[in-house]
Design an enzyme around this catalytic site. Structure first.
Site, PDB file in Angstrom:
ATOM      1  N   ARG A 111       0.838  -1.207   0.000  1.00  0.00           N
ATOM      2  CA  ARG A 111       0.000   0.000   0.000  1.00  0.00           C
ATOM      3  C   ARG A 111       0.872   1.256   0.000  1.00  0.00           C
ATOM      4  NH1 ARG A 111      -4.451   0.279   4.529  1.00  0.00           N
ATOM      5  NH2 ARG A 111      -2.643   0.706   5.832  1.00  0.00           N
TER       6      ARG A 111
ATOM      7  N   GLU B 243     -16.409   6.119   4.157  1.00  0.00           N
ATOM      8  CA  GLU B 243     -15.706   5.555   5.313  1.00  0.00           C
ATOM      9  C   GLU B 243     -15.633   6.570   6.435  1.00  0.00           C
ATOM     10  OE1 GLU B 243     -11.448   5.273   5.559  1.00  0.00           O
ATOM     11  OE2 GLU B 243     -11.221   6.046   3.532  1.00  0.00           O
TER      12      GLU B 243
ATOM     13  N   LYS C 208      -2.601   6.762   1.478  1.00  0.00           N
ATOM     14  CA  LYS C 208      -2.508   7.035   2.923  1.00  0.00           C
ATOM     15  C   LYS C 208      -1.585   8.227   3.139  1.00  0.00           C
ATOM     16  CE  LYS C 208      -2.620   4.342   7.200  1.00  0.00           C
ATOM     17  NZ  LYS C 208      -4.067   4.357   7.458  1.00  0.00           N
TER      18      LYS C 208
HETATM   19  C1  LIG Z   1      -5.161   3.584   7.640  1.00  0.00           C
HETATM   20  C2  LIG Z   1      -6.561   3.950   7.321  1.00  0.00           C
HETATM   21  C3  LIG Z   1      -7.621   3.028   7.455  1.00  0.00           C
HETATM   22  C4  LIG Z   1      -7.442   1.656   8.032  1.00  0.00           C
HETATM   23  O1  LIG Z   1      -6.604   0.839   7.286  1.00  0.00           O
HETATM   24  P1  LIG Z   1      -5.949  -0.457   7.937  1.00  0.00           P
HETATM   25  O2  LIG Z   1      -5.031  -0.965   6.899  1.00  0.00           O
HETATM   26  O3  LIG Z   1      -7.041  -1.389   8.257  1.00  0.00           O
HETATM   27  O4  LIG Z   1      -5.253   0.013   9.171  1.00  0.00           O
HETATM   28  C5  LIG Z   1      -8.884   3.431   7.041  1.00  0.00           C
HETATM   29  N1  LIG Z   1      -9.120   4.666   6.560  1.00  0.00           N
HETATM   30  C6  LIG Z   1      -8.137   5.581   6.442  1.00  0.00           C
HETATM   31  C7  LIG Z   1      -8.459   6.915   5.891  1.00  0.00           C
HETATM   32  C8  LIG Z   1      -6.823   5.249   6.812  1.00  0.00           C
HETATM   33  O5  LIG Z   1      -5.856   6.156   6.694  1.00  0.00           O
END
Ligand SMILES: *Cc1c(COP(=O)(O)O)cnc(C)c1O
Length: 342
Positions: free
Chosen positions: A81, A220, A184
């Site tokens: 990722r 989300e 991210k």
């Molecule tokens: C990191 C993150 C998540 C959760 O991702 P995981 O890989 O399950 O930790 C969800 N939404 C956002 C915006 C994130 O930055």
């Protein structure tokens, strides 16, 4: 265990541990990285990470198992990722091997701070990739820092899994339709601070964002993905190019299908169809699974299972996932990476 901390009552706070990993990228390649005791980053005041947000981060945990060993959960997925995020922001990729070995090194070097099995605590690892150097024009950096620090964090739910309420609002988006929602990056979080503060002031845990183009579909939570359970025993999670692809979410999709005998589906989730869900939750590395009691949308307040009790399917998913992470339940192949101590 040579340190003694109040393991049962750790929150989610920065703690300066003895060691972190650091590597620099220059002259077109990664230089030899390693552990350091220096907790301060040294970078140019003109670094693109500071001015134009050319930065990315990750989050994963190291778990102490019953036999006292330490293990990571799917670190290769975090590496991949981070590579996709790096591509989006024109940063160099950190190779998967380098990423996973660095995670292991940080967990091993700080092993005294990996909470004991049974406390619910874990060692949270925070990888960070930033563009640095003497550049002030809007263009990608020539030099980068990749670092991973760690801190012990507590069980998110001190009194057991407890539902909380969330706010669905139309006023702010965390990401644009073809922006960086799936990457991210810190910028998405900067954009979510104001709506997040507003929601918390109103007594909600956080905001649930809608799709930025039409505001009709659930996307989300600002730092966790959404899922719902239908009365037909389906595990449903929204699909959209502006959602951050949560590794916890993809793990739950797999477990719902392969371990719980459910139908696991990624599809659009209309905000007007929330009544189809008998349970709902938010999932991510930090939150693990956070049951959603109710959601406020305009004048409407919708309760999924209960405002005070966690639903049976959410609980089963939580137990399966954490059982695998802490080594009590056999993991699907490749999900667990052992950290050998020396
Ligand atoms: C990191 C993150 C998540 C959760 O991702 P995981 O890989 O399950 O930790 C969800 N939404 C956002 C915006 C994130 O930055």
């Amino acid at each position: 265990m040579t340190v003694s901390l109040d393991w049962e009552n750790l929150g989610f706070s920065y703690m300066k541990l003895p060691y972190r990993y650091l590597a620099t990228y220059k002259d077109g390649k990664w230089q030899e990285g390693g552990l350091t005791e220096d907790a301060t980053l040294h970078l140019s005041e003109s670094s693109p990470a500071l001015h134009y947000g050319q930065q990315a981060f990750e989050g994963l945990k190291a778990y102490r198992t019953k036999d006292g060993s330490i293990q990571l959960f799917r670190p290769d997925q975090n590496a991949e990722r981070l590579q996709r995020t790096a591509d989006r922001l024109l940063m160099p990729q950190v190779p998967t091997d380098m990423f996973v070995e660095a995670c292991k090194a940080v967990a091993r070097a700080n092993s005294d701070y990996v909470p004991p099995y049974g406390t619910g605590g874990t060692l949270y690892l925070r990888p960070l990739l930033i563009g640095v150097g003497d550049i002030i024009g809007v263009k990608p950096a020539d030099e980068y820092i990749f670092t991973i620090f760690a801190m012990p964090v507590g069980n998110y739910f001190k009194g057991g899994l407890a539902p909380t309420n969330f706010l669905i609002q139309d006023q702010y988006d965390r990401a644009a339709p073809h922006g960086t929602g799936a990457a991210k990056v810190g910028g998405n979080y900067a954009a979510s601070l104001l709506p997040g503060q507003y929601a918390k002031k109103q007594g909600f845990s956080d905001v649930i964002y809608l799709d930025p183009a039409t505001h009709t579909k659930i996307e989300e939570v600002g730092s966790a993905n959404f899922f719902g359970i239908t009365k037909n025993n389906e595990f449903v999670t929204p699909i959209s190019p502006s959602i951050l692809p949560s590794i916890t979410k993809y793990s739950l999709l797999y477990l719902a299908d392969h371990r719980l005998g459910m139908k696991a589906i990624e599809r659009e989730v209309l905000v007007d169809d929330l009544a189809e869900f008998v349970e709902a939750g938010a999932c991510g590395t930090a939150a693990v699974i956070s049951p959603i009691g109710g959601v406020q949308h305009g004048d409407d307040f919708h309760v999924f299972y209960s405002e005070t009790e966690v639903g049976p399917v959410t609980r089963k998913l939580y137990e399966e996932l954490t059982g695998i992470q802490f080594g009590d339940i056999e993991a699907p192949e490749g999900w667990i990476v052992k950290v050998d101590e020396n």
